[in-house]
Motif scaffolding. Sequence first.
Motif, short mmCIF file in Angstrom:
data_model
loop_
_atom_site.label_atom_id
_atom_site.label_comp_id
_atom_site.label_asym_id
_atom_site.label_seq_id
_atom_site.Cartn_x
_atom_site.Cartn_y
_atom_site.Cartn_z
N GLU A 82 0.84 -1.18 0.00
CA GLU A 82 0.00 0.00 0.00
C GLU A 82 0.89 1.24 0.00
O GLU A 82 1.86 1.31 0.73
CB GLU A 82 -0.90 0.02 1.23
N TYR A 83 0.53 2.21 -0.82
CA TYR A 83 1.30 3.44 -0.91
C TYR A 83 0.48 4.57 -0.31
O TYR A 83 -0.67 4.77 -0.66
CB TYR A 83 1.64 3.76 -2.37
N VAL A 84 1.10 5.31 0.60
CA VAL A 84 0.45 6.44 1.24
C VAL A 84 1.21 7.70 0.82
O VAL A 84 2.42 7.79 1.01
CB VAL A 84 0.46 6.30 2.77
N VAL A 85 0.49 8.66 0.24
CA VAL A 85 1.11 9.90 -0.20
C VAL A 85 0.71 10.99 0.79
O VAL A 85 -0.46 11.23 1.03
CB VAL A 85 0.66 10.28 -1.62
N VAL A 86 1.73 11.66 1.37
CA VAL A 86 1.49 12.71 2.34
C VAL A 86 2.00 14.01 1.75
O VAL A 86 3.15 14.09 1.33
CB VAL A 86 2.20 12.39 3.67
N ASP A 87 1.16 15.04 1.73
CA ASP A 87 1.59 16.34 1.24
C ASP A 87 2.46 17.00 2.31
O ASP A 87 2.05 17.14 3.46
CB ASP A 87 0.39 17.24 0.95
N PRO A 88 3.68 17.42 1.94
CA PRO A 88 4.55 18.05 2.94
C PRO A 88 4.05 19.45 3.31
O PRO A 88 3.49 20.17 2.47
CB PRO A 88 5.90 18.12 2.24
N GLU A 89 4.24 19.82 4.56
CA GLU A 89 3.85 21.15 5.00
C GLU A 89 4.90 22.15 4.55
O GLU A 89 6.08 21.81 4.43
CB GLU A 89 3.72 21.16 6.52
N PRO A 90 4.49 23.40 4.31
CA PRO A 90 5.48 24.40 3.90
C PRO A 90 6.50 24.66 5.01
O PRO A 90 6.16 24.65 6.19
CB PRO A 90 4.64 25.64 3.61
N ILE A 91 7.74 24.89 4.62
CA ILE A 91 8.80 25.10 5.60
C ILE A 91 8.66 26.47 6.25
O ILE A 91 8.85 26.62 7.45
CB ILE A 91 10.18 24.94 4.93
N SER A 92 8.35 27.49 5.48
CA SER A 92 8.18 28.83 6.03
C SER A 92 6.85 29.40 5.55
O SER A 92 6.30 28.98 4.55
CB SER A 92 9.33 29.75 5.60
#
Length: 48
Positions: free
Chosen positions: A28-38
């Motif tokens: 199973e593949y889970v794609v997580v959107d990264p949060e902005p750094i700044s």
Amino acid sequence: MSKSIKLIAAFGFIAAISACTSGQTDEEYVVVDPEPISVEPTYTGKYK
């Protein structure tokens, strides 16, 4: 028991185990959107 019965039972056991585990190999593949750094700057006025 005779050797042939033991051999048939062993092959049947191995076949049953391999049939049960063959459906569990899907990954199973889970794609997580990264949060902005700044945080992007917001407009507060001309000279503020």
